[in-house]
Design a protein around this motif. Structure first.
Motif, mmCIF file in Angstrom:
data_model
loop_
_atom_site.group_PDB
_atom_site.id
_atom_site.type_symbol
_atom_site.label_atom_id
_atom_site.label_comp_id
_atom_site.label_asym_id
_atom_site.label_seq_id
_atom_site.Cartn_x
_atom_site.Cartn_y
_atom_site.Cartn_z
ATOM 1 N N GLU A 187 0.817 -1.205 0.000
ATOM 2 C CA GLU A 187 0.000 0.000 0.000
ATOM 3 C C GLU A 187 0.856 1.261 0.000
ATOM 4 O O GLU A 187 0.592 2.213 -0.737
ATOM 5 N N ALA A 188 1.909 1.261 0.796
ATOM 6 C CA ALA A 188 2.784 2.436 0.865
ATOM 7 C C ALA A 188 3.471 2.665 -0.477
ATOM 8 O O ALA A 188 3.597 3.798 -0.941
ATOM 9 N N SER A 189 3.906 1.569 -1.118
ATOM 10 C CA SER A 189 4.596 1.689 -2.395
ATOM 11 C C SER A 189 3.652 2.209 -3.469
ATOM 12 O O SER A 189 4.014 3.046 -4.288
ATOM 13 N N PHE A 190 2.419 1.727 -3.467
ATOM 14 C CA PHE A 190 1.433 2.174 -4.443
ATOM 15 C C PHE A 190 1.122 3.661 -4.259
ATOM 16 O O PHE A 190 1.090 4.438 -5.206
ATOM 17 N N ALA A 243 3.329 8.209 -7.445
ATOM 18 C CA ALA A 243 3.297 9.533 -8.082
ATOM 19 C C ALA A 243 4.404 10.432 -7.537
ATOM 20 O O ALA A 243 5.047 11.170 -8.287
ATOM 21 N N ASP A 244 4.635 10.363 -6.213
ATOM 22 C CA ASP A 244 5.702 11.163 -5.612
ATOM 23 C C ASP A 244 7.074 10.728 -6.117
ATOM 24 O O ASP A 244 7.945 11.560 -6.385
ATOM 25 N N THR A 245 7.257 9.417 -6.235
ATOM 26 C CA THR A 245 8.527 8.897 -6.747
ATOM 27 C C THR A 245 8.790 9.411 -8.145
ATOM 28 O O THR A 245 9.891 9.871 -8.470
ATOM 29 N N PHE A 246 7.772 9.343 -9.002
ATOM 30 C CA PHE A 246 7.940 9.792 -10.383
ATOM 31 C C PHE A 246 8.261 11.290 -10.428
ATOM 32 O O PHE A 246 9.128 11.726 -11.202
ATOM 33 N N HIS A 247 7.592 12.060 -9.601
ATOM 34 C CA HIS A 247 7.854 13.513 -9.545
ATOM 35 C C HIS A 247 9.283 13.794 -9.099
ATOM 36 O O HIS A 247 9.973 14.644 -9.673
ATOM 37 N N GLN A 248 9.771 13.053 -8.105
ATOM 38 C CA GLN A 248 11.117 13.277 -7.569
ATOM 39 C C GLN A 248 12.207 12.894 -8.576
ATOM 40 O O GLN A 248 13.277 13.497 -8.595
ATOM 41 N N PHE A 283 11.701 12.582 -12.141
ATOM 42 C CA PHE A 283 11.568 13.147 -13.486
ATOM 43 C C PHE A 283 11.048 14.581 -13.494
ATOM 44 O O PHE A 283 11.129 15.256 -14.519
ATOM 45 N N GLY A 284 10.489 15.036 -12.381
ATOM 46 C CA GLY A 284 10.110 16.436 -12.260
ATOM 47 C C GLY A 284 8.699 16.795 -12.690
ATOM 48 O O GLY A 284 8.249 17.912 -12.426
ATOM 49 N N TYR A 285 7.988 15.882 -13.353
ATOM 50 C CA TYR A 285 6.630 16.205 -13.797
ATOM 51 C C TYR A 285 5.673 16.259 -12.605
ATOM 52 O O TYR A 285 5.707 15.407 -11.730
ATOM 53 N N ARG A 286 4.791 17.253 -12.622
ATOM 54 C CA ARG A 286 3.885 17.444 -11.486
ATOM 55 C C ARG A 286 2.762 16.414 -11.454
ATOM 56 O O ARG A 286 2.271 16.049 -10.388
ATOM 57 N N TYR A 287 2.342 15.960 -12.624
ATOM 58 C CA TYR A 287 1.213 15.029 -12.686
ATOM 59 C C TYR A 287 1.615 13.795 -13.490
ATOM 60 O O TYR A 287 2.174 13.922 -14.594
ATOM 61 N N SER A 288 1.323 12.616 -12.974
ATOM 62 C CA SER A 288 1.678 11.395 -13.693
ATOM 63 C C SER A 288 0.632 10.313 -13.457
ATOM 64 O O SER A 288 -0.002 10.270 -12.399
ATOM 65 N N LEU A 289 0.483 9.457 -14.445
ATOM 66 C CA LEU A 289 -0.423 8.319 -14.354
ATOM 67 C C LEU A 289 0.333 7.061 -14.766
ATOM 68 O O LEU A 289 0.915 7.020 -15.864
ATOM 69 N N PRO A 290 0.343 6.036 -13.931
ATOM 70 C CA PRO A 290 0.937 4.762 -14.350
ATOM 71 C C PRO A 290 -0.028 4.016 -15.274
ATOM 72 O O PRO A 290 -1.254 4.073 -15.091
ATOM 73 N N ASN A 299 7.049 1.119 -8.691
ATOM 74 C CA ASN A 299 7.621 2.134 -7.812
ATOM 75 C C ASN A 299 9.048 1.781 -7.413
ATOM 76 O O ASN A 299 9.942 2.635 -7.372
ATOM 77 N N THR A 300 9.267 0.495 -7.116
ATOM 78 C CA THR A 300 10.612 0.035 -6.753
ATOM 79 C C THR A 300 11.549 0.069 -7.958
ATOM 80 O O THR A 300 12.699 0.500 -7.869
#
Length: 448
Positions: free
Chosen positions: A76-79, A83-88, A90-97, A300-301
């Protein structure tokens, strides 16, 4: 240690890497039977029936070890933090897996492309092209001229021609251009990178005209690694620093995660434009994203791993360069300069011995697999390349799969197959489904 023990250990290592299956003896006779079974279409030979599989660097076609989490809360924590991981990173504010890169491309085209629009680009992979054209857009290829010169040593042949970009924008106007699409480590031109200077200049042009600049980022880490090697001012920077700066000169990206990250499924569509993100969300709400909570946790990992362990990207770049150099020194016409994730061969000379209508590239790949158990692929070219008569075969190296000893084996047999090109028999197509993807499952016969 005895010679027999050394041999056993070597084959056990190959088995652990997924390169061979000990219960199958890959004799020449068996490879003939396999080729007959797939009607001489090496695209249909599975990974389990090869010594070395260089068809793709995507892990989607490979079996990876299971990744287990310690507890349900870890899932649950990883899921939640994806979005925060991707932002950190790659820098994009909004992302969808999403389930894979093609899903991201489909969402992008569905939201922004309308019939009659045009999309300037620097040479796109075939699946990316299909999404745009099926939505009714015309692709306008404007790479730098060096991209069409397979023997040029220009370090950034993936660059878009920024002068031509301005011409295209003036000609069609921003209303007809939904976005400019730039691919990193451009497969079509031989895996060549886009420079930081070029992406920055392209972004300034698109920003002036209020046109989004979208990145096809499936091999972004390879591109970043080559920037660090070749572009002044980046030799001391980390991959994360280079990636963050590169992405800052774009308005969004589509990404397949199975090329640069040790995972067999997943991708992203991301943007800094909130309105675009909301439209992407609407499409995902209707069609779904195709990923379970477990898959999102694994994703995420996986996307964090190469940034913490840059060696896995550097190792592939180095081993690719090693294979490229071995072939180049032996006189094989490799596409120049060396790329990060694959070695490409200019197959123009094959047409001297195999008629163009007898599928020279496919014939060469059949011969190579028959003699060695090595699989490569015919590089899919763009419309502009086709008009210029460009043809290539590709040997793509997946992350963490091969060592120098495997490169020596591969180099030896590619060199030998190239020397034997006068003896290679052509192919006759006997069946192909009447659709755009029919060529991938086509059937052939050897012309005796």
């Amino acid at each position: 240690m005895s010679e027999q023990t050394n041999t056993e250990n070597f084959f056990l290592r190959l088995h652990r890497l997924g390169l061979i299956r000990p219960f199958i003896r890959f004799s020449l006779r068996l490879r003939k039977v396999i080729l007959q079974g797939v009607h001489y279409n090496t695209d249909m030979v599975t990974n389990q029936l090869t010594y070395v599989d260089f068809v793709t660097d995507s892990f989607k076609e490979r079996t990876l070890p299971q990744h287990d989490f310690q507890s349900k809360s870890a899932f649950e924590a990883s899921f939640i933090s994806l979005a925060d991981t991707f932002h950190q990173l790659f820098g994009y504010r909004y992302s969808l897996p999403v389930s894979q890169g093609r899903s991201a491309e489909l969402i992008l085209a569905k939201v922004l492309v309308k019939p009659g629009m045009v999309i300037p680009n620097n040479l796109l992979f075939i699946s990316t092209s299909y999404h745009q054209t099926l939505a009714g857009a015309e692709l306008i290829e404007i790479p730098v001229v060096e991209a069409y010169d397979l023997i040029s040593d220009s370090p950034f042949k993936g660059n878009i021609d920024t002068k031509q970009l301005e011409v295209v924008i003036r000609k069609y106007g921003k209303e007809k251009i939904p976005y400019v699409l730039i691919e990193t480590a451009v497969n079509a031109s031989g895996g060549h990178p886009v420079s930081m200077e070029n992406i920055k200049n392209a972004y300034n042009i698109t920003k002036e005209h209020n046109i989004p600049l979208i990145l096809d980022a499936c091999r972004l880490l390879d591109n970043a690694c080559l920037i660090r090697q070749r572009e002044q001012g980046y030799s001391h920077k980390s991959l994360k620093e280079i990636v963050m700066e590169f992405c800052s000169y774009t308005d969004g990206c589509v990404m397949s995660a199975s090329k640069n990250y040790y995972i067999d499924t997943g991708g992203f569509i991301a943007t800094n434009i909130e309105q675009l993100f909301n439209q992407f969300m609407d499409v995902v709400m209707v069609y779904g994203d195709g990923l379970s909570v477990r898959a999102k946790g694994k994703l995420n990992t996986a996307i964090k791993y190469p940034f913490k362990n840059e060696r896995i990207i550097n190792d592939r770049v180095n081993i690719t360069s090693y294979l490229w150099k071995k072939l180049e020194e032996a006189g094989v016409p490799v596409v120049r300069p060396a790329a990060a994730c694959a070695v490409f061969i200019d197959t123009y000379q094959l047409s001297e011995y195999i008629a163009p209508d007898q599928f020279p590239e496919k014939s060469f790949l059949v011969h190579l697999y028959l003699k060695s158990g090595i699989l490569g692929s015919e590089n899919l070219i763009t419309t502009g390349q086709g008009r210029k008569g460009i043809r290539m075969v590709r040997f793509a190296l997946p992350l963490r799969s091969y060592k120098i000893r495997h490169m020596n084996y591969v180099a030896k047999h590619i060199i030998q197959a190239w020397k034997e090109r006068k003896q290679i028999k052509g192919l006759k197509k006997t069946y192909a489904a009447p659709c755009q993807s029919g060529q991938f499952m086509a059937q052939y016969q050897i012309i005796e």
